[in-house]
Design a protein around this motif. Structure first.
Motif, PDB file in Angstrom:
ATOM      1  N   GLY A  66       0.831  -0.961   0.134  1.00  0.00           N
ATOM      2  CA  GLY A  66       0.145  -0.578  -0.117  1.00  0.00           C
ATOM      3  C   GLY A  66       0.859   1.294  -0.141  1.00  0.00           C
ATOM      4  O   GLY A  66       0.751   2.275   0.683  1.00  0.00           O
ATOM      5  N   ASN A 128      -0.310  -5.433   5.482  1.00  0.00           N
ATOM      6  CA  ASN A 128      -0.080  -4.932   3.696  1.00  0.00           C
ATOM      7  C   ASN A 128      -1.312  -3.906   2.917  1.00  0.00           C
ATOM      8  O   ASN A 128      -1.643  -3.600   4.242  1.00  0.00           O
ATOM      9  CB  ASN A 128      -0.501  -6.045   2.251  1.00  0.00           C
ATOM     10  CG  ASN A 128      -2.023  -6.744   2.997  1.00  0.00           C
ATOM     11  OD1 ASN A 128      -2.519  -5.990   3.571  1.00  0.00           O
ATOM     12  ND2 ASN A 128      -1.873  -7.870   2.398  1.00  0.00           N
ATOM     13  N   THR A 130      -4.832  -3.877   2.622  1.00  0.00           N
ATOM     14  CA  THR A 130      -5.479  -4.578   3.176  1.00  0.00           C
ATOM     15  C   THR A 130      -5.214  -4.547   4.572  1.00  0.00           C
ATOM     16  O   THR A 130      -6.985  -4.482   5.681  1.00  0.00           O
ATOM     17  CB  THR A 130      -6.771  -5.938   2.044  1.00  0.00           C
ATOM     18  OG1 THR A 130      -5.646  -6.377   2.747  1.00  0.00           O
ATOM     19  CG2 THR A 130      -6.461  -5.522   1.135  1.00  0.00           C
ATOM     20  N   ASP A 132      -3.638  -6.454   6.244  1.00  0.00           N
ATOM     21  CA  ASP A 132      -3.218  -7.569   6.939  1.00  0.00           C
ATOM     22  C   ASP A 132      -2.432  -7.514   6.818  1.00  0.00           C
ATOM     23  O   ASP A 132      -0.890  -7.299   6.289  1.00  0.00           O
ATOM     24  CB  ASP A 132      -4.319  -9.129   6.496  1.00  0.00           C
ATOM     25  CG  ASP A 132      -5.537  -8.594   6.364  1.00  0.00           C
ATOM     26  OD1 ASP A 132      -5.673  -8.616   7.243  1.00  0.00           O
ATOM     27  OD2 ASP A 132      -5.899  -8.701   4.939  1.00  0.00           O
TER      28      ASP A 132
END
Length: 251
Positions: A66, A128, A130, A132
């Motif tokens: 990200g 990451n 998202t 997680d």
């Protein structure tokens, strides 16, 4: 004292030479770091301990975390890549710094001609895009200076953990493939046997006089050992020396 502060002491107390083809040498390793990022889609961070600066390059793996497609690459005014650290699981981050301290001592005890043959490989969890945590392979290379006995540069690479490694963290000899588990690495050579003995008695609360009587040596010799211990562990007092020695399993 935090491990990261001890690393700062270790890194910045090195006797860096001002002579030699440093600028050209640095540009060569900046190009190597950039090529790693491009060819492996890794995040590459080249840290310069003399100038307290880093050069960061983003491969495709940064998007998985990200960090964006068009991040600005280049020089950062610190050897610590805080943006990346924020993505590492807190438990793994503290372990990462301790591993780097141990690896630094391991490398300082290698002959200079052998230092380029070793690197550190460890498993990390990083957050990451998202939110997680995903398994990540972290590799680290300490790079000797061109004209002195220092470890002037450190190259860190972050990428997906495609193949597992034996243990949480290992030292790998890149030419032979020989693996040393860092947790089993003998750090005892950092201090002499007598210095470890003195430090163990300090940790038990003995005074210099008490240590001298216990070991049948002079107080002057005990005080000399104390100063050597503080210098080798790069700390300012006996309490900090005992704490560092315990983390490095010296006592």
């Amino acid at each position: 004292m935090k491990t990261i502060n001890r690393l700062n002491r270790e890194f910045f107390s090195q006797d860096f030479s001002e002579e030699g083809p440093y600028a050209e040498w640095l540009e060569r390793y900046k190009a190597i770091a950039c090529n790693y990022a491009r060819m492996e889609n890794a995040i590459a961070v080249l840290s310069d301990m003399r100038d307290n600066a880093s050069y960061i390059y983003y491969g495709g793996f940064s998007q998985m975390l990200g960090m964006g497609r068009n991040r600005k690459e280049g020089r950062l005014p610190s050897i610590w890549e805080e943006e990346i650290f924020r993505l590492i699981h807190p438990d793994d981050l503290s372990g990462k710094h301790l591993q780097e301290l141990r690896f630094f001592h391991f490398m300082k005890h290698r002959p200079k001609k052998e230092r380029s043959d070793y690197y550190l490989a460890s498993r990390l969890r990083m957050r990451n895009a998202t939110g997680d945590y995903v398994p990540v392979l972290h590799r680290m290379f300490y790079i000797p200076g061109p004209c002195d006995d220092t470890l002037r540069l450190a190259l860190c690479l972050y990428g997906p953990l495609l193949l597992d490694i034996p243990g949480q963290c290992v030292i790998i000899h890149s030419a032979s493939g020989h693996i040393v588990e860092l947790e089993k690495q003998d750090n005892t050579r950092i201090l002499s046997a007598r210095e470890r003995q003195v430090l163990s008695l300090i940790d038990k609360g003995l005074t210099s006089k008490g240590i001298a009587e216990t070991l049948s040596i002079s107080i002057h010799t005990v005080n000399r050992h104390r100063q050597e211990i503080l210098g080798k562990l790069q700390v300012g007092n006996a309490i900090a020396a005992c704490r560092v020695a315990k983390e490095l399993e010296l006592i």
